[in-house]
Every structure is written in C-alpha cells, then in structure tokens.
Write an enzyme that holds these catalytic residues in place. Structure first.
Site, PDB file in Angstrom:
ATOM      1  N   ARG A 509      12.907  26.469  23.546  1.00 48.26           N
ATOM      2  CA  ARG A 509      12.103  26.158  24.735  1.00 48.26           C
ATOM      3  C   ARG A 509      10.902  27.100  24.787  1.00 48.26           C
ATOM      4  NH1 ARG A 509      13.232  27.277  30.688  1.00 48.26           N
ATOM      5  NH2 ARG A 509      12.218  25.594  31.839  1.00 48.26           N
ATOM      6  N   PHE A 514       3.845  30.948  30.109  1.00 44.88           N
ATOM      7  CA  PHE A 514       5.075  31.185  30.873  1.00 44.88           C
ATOM      8  C   PHE A 514       6.061  32.041  30.075  1.00 44.88           C
ATOM      9  CE2 PHE A 514       9.059  29.240  32.888  1.00 44.88           C
ATOM     10  CZ  PHE A 514       9.026  30.141  33.932  1.00 44.88           C
ATOM     11  N   GLN A 517      11.952  30.960  24.910  1.00 39.91           N
ATOM     12  CA  GLN A 517      13.389  31.109  25.141  1.00 39.91           C
ATOM     13  C   GLN A 517      14.183  30.786  23.880  1.00 39.91           C
ATOM     14  OE1 GLN A 517      14.813  29.141  28.660  1.00 39.91           O
ATOM     15  NE2 GLN A 517      16.951  29.128  27.986  1.00 39.91           N
ATOM     16  N   ASN A 556      19.912  31.787  32.633  1.00 42.43           N
ATOM     17  CA  ASN A 556      21.185  31.510  33.283  1.00 42.43           C
ATOM     18  C   ASN A 556      21.174  30.137  33.934  1.00 42.43           C
ATOM     19  OD1 ASN A 556      19.993  31.702  35.928  1.00 42.43           O
ATOM     20  ND2 ASN A 556      20.134  33.935  35.794  1.00 42.43           N
ATOM     21  N   PHE A 567      15.025  35.139  27.216  1.00 38.49           N
ATOM     22  CA  PHE A 567      13.640  34.708  27.064  1.00 38.49           C
ATOM     23  C   PHE A 567      12.710  35.907  27.170  1.00 38.49           C
ATOM     24  CE2 PHE A 567      14.662  34.400  31.580  1.00 38.49           C
ATOM     25  CZ  PHE A 567      13.552  34.944  32.214  1.00 38.49           C
ATOM     26  N   LEU A 576      10.577  35.316  39.552  1.00 38.58           N
ATOM     27  CA  LEU A 576      11.845  35.390  38.815  1.00 38.58           C
ATOM     28  C   LEU A 576      12.639  36.648  39.151  1.00 38.58           C
ATOM     29  CD1 LEU A 576      10.766  34.165  35.249  1.00 38.58           C
ATOM     30  CD2 LEU A 576      11.613  32.832  37.178  1.00 38.58           C
ATOM     31  N   HIS A 580      16.810  36.537  37.516  1.00 33.81           N
ATOM     32  CA  HIS A 580      17.149  36.702  36.098  1.00 33.81           C
ATOM     33  C   HIS A 580      17.156  38.192  35.779  1.00 33.81           C
ATOM     34  CE1 HIS A 580      16.723  32.380  35.054  1.00 33.81           C
ATOM     35  NE2 HIS A 580      15.841  32.397  36.048  1.00 33.81           N
TER      36      HIS A 580
END
Length: 621
Positions: A509, A514, A517, A556, A567, A576, A580
């Site tokens: 991903r 951004f 991952q 998660n 990531f 975030l 995370h």
C-alpha cells in the site's frame, strides 16, 4: 478533558471516595491499595498497602465512611481504618470471596461485614474487628452471590447472584436494644411491595443477562444497575420497579454514527477504534463472568452489534475518512482481573453519571435528558469505574492552613479499561506544563520501577537494539528505534526481523503524499501476526508523534490490534497521533522512501511492480 491522572503498578480496578473524611481510595489488579488525601485542589498520596496476593474481588466502604473492607482471591479479608489510613484486621477465609459489603448503621452494636462466596450461595456475616468467626449465615440465593450493596437509609441489602436473581434482605440484628429495633422496623416499613411479582426484580433473568454493577443514590430511594446487555436501569428502591432505562448497546451507536449531523458524530477512524475496544471489553466481561459462575449456574446472553472485521489496515488518508475454582493468589488472577463499569449519583440524587463508548454521560434523571458527555475527546481511554467527590476540603495539608470558607472542588474519579492509571475530572482545564520537571504534563508518573525491573529492562534493551536497516529492492532505509518508550512494539519488530519474517514481503500500500506500508506476508493488508500469535496493545507516548516525514508507525485495525504491519510517513500527519503507535524514525534513506512513494500504483494503492523487503538488519547498542 480530565485534569490529572495518577498511577498504580498494575491496572486500577477499584476506586471509592470518602466524601465526609476527605479521602480517595484506589486498588489495582495486583492486590495493592492506596489512600489519597483530598486537597482544596487535587489530591495527594497518603499511604500504600500491599494488601493482597491476588486480584481484589470485593471493595466496600462503610456507610459512615470509617471502615474499608477488601477481599481477594488469596482467600483473605482486610479491614482498614479510613480516618487513620491503617490496616486494623485480617480475616483468613476457607473459601474464595466473590464480594463483600458493610451492613451496619451508625447505631449498630457491632460493625459487621457480609461476604459472598464464589463456590456456594451462602452469605457469611463477620464482625469487622473480630477474630474471623462467622456470626451468621444468610441463605437468600440458590447460586453464588456476585454483587451486594447496602442501603443504610432503609437498612436493606440488595444482592444479585450469578443467575441474575435480585433479592432484598435485612441485615441480622445482633445485640440490638429495643430503641434500635424500633428504628430499624420503621425503616423497613417504607418498602411498598409484599411480593416480588409486583416488582421488576426478575428483569435480568427475564432478559437473560447479568448485572455488572449496582449503585445506590445518596438518599437511598433509587439504585442504578448496569447490565451486560448494555442497558442502564434505574430502579425505584421502595417499589422495586424500573424508573428509567438507557440503551447503550452498540447498535444505538452504529445508528447514531450514520447520522453525520449528530452532535456526537465521530471521525470514522476514531469510531472504529472505539468500537473495537467495546468488543474487546465484552470478551473480557464474558471471561470474568464465566469464571465467577459454577458450571451449574449458567445464563445465556446475547451481544449487540455486528462482528468485528479481521483485516488489518494502516492509517486512512483524509479522503478515505468517511467456573472453575481459581487458584489462591496467582499472577494469572491479576492478569484476568477486569473492571466492570459502574455508575454514580451526585449528592442531590438528581443526576446519574455512567461510562459509555463516548466517555462519561451525565443524565438529569428528573428531566430525563442528557446534560453532557465528559471525556469525549479522550479517545484512548475507555472509562469504567466511577466515584464522585463533592465534599469541601477545609485543611490544606501542604501549608497546614484551615479554611473556614472552603469552596467545593467536585472531582470525578475514574478507572479505565486496561490502564494502570486513574483519572480526575474537575472544573479546571488540564495544564500540560504543570509538571515541567518530568515533562509528563497531566499524566503523572508517580511509580518508579524496582532495581530488578530496571536491570531486566536494560538487559532487554541491549538485546533488542536501538536501530535497524530496512533493505529493500530500491535501496536501504536506516531506522532509529525507541525500545525505552514502546518496548513491546520494538520487541515485536526486532524479533520478526531476526526471524527473517519480513524477508521478501512487498510494500502492498503506497499513497503519495501520505505513507508507504508493508509487513503483511499475504501482500493484501489482511495478514500478519505478532510474535505472540495475538494482537497486542498500543504504546502511545507524548514525545512520539506523527509530526514529521520518516515516522515509523504500526498499522492496525483499531485499538490494541497491532500485529506485524507497519508504515513510514512521507509528510507530517497529526491526526494519526494516539491512533497508531510510533516506534521509530528514518535517520537515513528518505530518498529511498520517496522513490517508493512515487511508484506507479493501481486503484487499490498497490504498486504495479513489486517493491520488496530484502531483509532487516538489527543493530545492537
């Protein structure tokens, strides 16, 4: 927001306020009890007792607030003098206590405590300062009693067994004078029903659920019960009938979340995290209740809400947001200890406060309206056990001054699920700069590790290492790790790396602007496990934020669902934080991160050409 939080060494399971005496008393899963003195503003530590060797199962403050009783899985009852904060008696039991409750009035000749058993239906009565000989046995139930609460206003006990059967009964009268006997008879005469069929006391058996907690109002006219079915029921004590009922089931919150115009609509990611915690909490309730129930005393129950998803996801970009008998005093007892949610009335008995998925609801019982929700912004704490201080503190113990015109400092004290802290809500806003020496802000670190703990920690830190090189098919990325601030997350990453778990895994991903991952052996975002085989908890730290590019963080599927996926951010992403776990930073190789970030991807954000991890080299200190 809560103003302060303070620590125990283990999860805090019980909290109670002695408003008349100006004390706060807390207990944790390891059997420790702490006394705190209320100050004009805030609280201060008074005394610490290593009271029990097992998880505490009963925690009772007497009606006159002079005595505290605690019972635990180490088959003992401890009695404390609250005013002098001292342990004054120990009663060894030949059974495991399920609950305890003081059942005497200030006029009583003896200060007696009732104790329930996990293995039989008898309730045994002891003198609190006596030699441990049972004065009387009460047989009101056909199954083990799990909850007992004494209504001192009407000299009546309400008890609930593990089948959901609720009973009223009067304490035994021991050496009572004629005057006292007449007073007690007059108190009992206020109860307005003769037969249980005229009441709603069969409610829990009828609904096939169990009560988790029971709380009386200060005037004794009402009591609230939070059920496993997530219904908050308020009973009229004198009639035994339900007066108010509030539905806190997950289906209600799912419906509310679909209404984007709702006052309590949450961010989709935040809502998903809270929902995952609620389902984890339900599993903990089931496990605790099964443990308390003998095999012959089972009750069926249903759980509201849909089943939780199993896929593990990374952060979402802004556009995507839409009855066996227990062993005596074991470490496993503390691990399995769970705090059931409890409600609390204010001094006027007009308002009820109870924990919920959103925080803590304050309800006006007479207007039947929600007044406010406390702690709505605290998305990492699920509050459980509540106690309310509404007294006036006239003595400032720091200066020794006595204030004749002391102002009230109402304080709500709460425990939270799986937290070794208790939280204080006041009228004041938190001061994040208040603890400048330690830099901990409102979360006070008042517990120090032992020398043995420090030695084990330093040895483990050396073994884990504090840096790593992530070798990929597009180049090397050098990482700094933080084993001191998130040891479990780093241990998971390092152990997987040493076991070659990540070798050959793709970056499945990649979102430009951004993050990138990886860490999923299946390569589609749904796989991967921790080194322990199960999900493990988040480890948030106030110094570790998503405030820069190159932040290494765990993916998660909600709170406390960390596995193997992680990531690396390519821009600062503050939203975030506290969602995370940040456990590392890129120190070298951001050019490689940007190369991966700019790879061509399909509509599922997966690169057309596989980009793989070759291996991860962990470097020890």
């Amino acid at each position: 927001m809560y103003e302060w939080s303070l620590m125990h060494r283990d999860r805090v399971t019980h909290v109670v306020c002695a408003n008349k005496r100006g004390f706060l008393i807390t207990a944790s899963a390891d059997g420790h009890v702490k006394f705190w003195k209320k100050k004009p503003e805030g609280i201060e530590f008074a005394k610490h007792f290593r009271a029990h060797l097992g998880a505490i199962t009963g925690f009772s403050l007497s009606a006159d607030e002079t005595l505290l009783a605690t019972c635990a899985r180490d088959n003992s009852l401890k009695v404390f003098d609250v005013i002098n904060f001292d342990m004054i008696n120990i009663i060894n039991l030949d059974y495991t206590a399920s609950c305890c409750e003081w059942i005497f009035t200030p006029e009583s000749a003896k200060q007696v405590v009732a104790i329930g058993s996990e293995t039989d239906s008898r309730i045994r009565v002891y003198e609190g300062k006596g030699d441990g000989t049972a004065l009387e046995e009460i047989l009101e139930h056909n199954a083990p009693v799990m909850i007992m609460k004494y209504n001192s206003t009407y000299d009546t006990v309400v008890s609930v067994d593990c089948r959901g059967m609720m009973e009223y009964w009067t304490p035994p009268v021991l050496s009572a004078s004629e005057l006292l006997q007449s007073k007690l008879t007059e108190k009992h005469s206020h109860i307005k029903f003769r037969f249980k069929t005229d009441t709603h006391l069969y409610e829990f058996m009828k609904c096939k659920t169990l009560p988790l907690s029971l709380t009386f109002s200060p005037d004794g006219k009402y009591f609230s019960v939070i059920g496993k079915d997530r219904q908050v029921r308020v009973f009229n004590f004198l009639t035994g009938k339900i007066w108010r009922q509030y539905d806190e089931s997950l289906s209600v919150y799912n419906t509310q979340q679909r209404d984007e115009g709702s006052q309590y609509h949450l961010d989709d990611i935040d809502f998903g995290r809270r929902l995952a915690v609620e389902r984890e909490l339900e599993k903990a309730w089931d496990k605790a209740l099964v443990r308390e129930m003998p095999a012959s005393s089972t009750v069926s129950s249903t759980v509201s809400g849909d089943s939780a998803g199993d896929s593990e996801t990374g952060p979402q970009p802004a556009a995507a947001s839409s009855g066996p008998s227990p062993s005596k005093g074991s470490a496993k007892d503390a691990k399995d200890a769970v705090t059931f949610p409890s409600a609390v009335f204010d001094d006027s008995s007009n308002f009820l406060l109870f924990p919920c998925m959103l925080g803590i609801k304050v309800v006006n019982l007479y207007s039947n309206k929600l007044v406010k929700v406390l702690g709505l912004v605290e998305n990492t704490e699920r509050f459980c056990n509540l106690s309310l201080y509404q007294g006036k503190t006239t003595l400032n113990t720091a200066t020794g001054e006595i204030s004749l015109n002391a102002e009230e400092d109402p304080t709500l004290i709460c425990t939270a699920y799986r937290k070794a802290r208790f939280y204080l809500f006041t009228r004041r806003d938190p001061d994040d700069s208040a603890n400048e020496i330690t830099g901990t802000g409102r979360d006070i670190f008042n517990e120090r590790p032992t020398q043995e703990d420090r030695g084990k920690y330093l040895q483990k830190k050396r073994e884990m290492g504090s840096s790593a090189i992530l070798r990929t098919t597009m180049g090397d990325i050098h990482l700094q790790l933080f084993p001191d601030k998130c040891p479990k997350t780093v241990e998971n990453f390092v152990t997987h790396s040493k076991n070659n778990y990540y070798n050959g895994i793709i970056f499945h991903r990649v979102i430009k602007g951004f993050m990138i991952q990886t860490g999923d052996p299946l390569g589609d975002g749904t796989g991967g496990t921790s080194i322990w085989g199960n999900d493990f908890e988040d480890e948030f730290h106030h110094d570790l934020r998503h405030d820069r590019p190159g932040t290494l963080s765990m993916a998660n599927a909600g709170p406390n669902t960390n596995g193997s996926q992680f990531f690396i951010t390519t821009v600062p992403i503050d939203r975030l934080n506290n969602k995370h776990t940040v456990f590392g930073r890129v120190t070298k190789g951001m050019d490689v991160v940007h190369l991966i970030e700019n790879a061509r991807t399909d509509k599922f954000d997966k690169p057309f050409d596989d980009i793989k991890i070759v291996n991860v080299e962990v470097q020890k200190e």
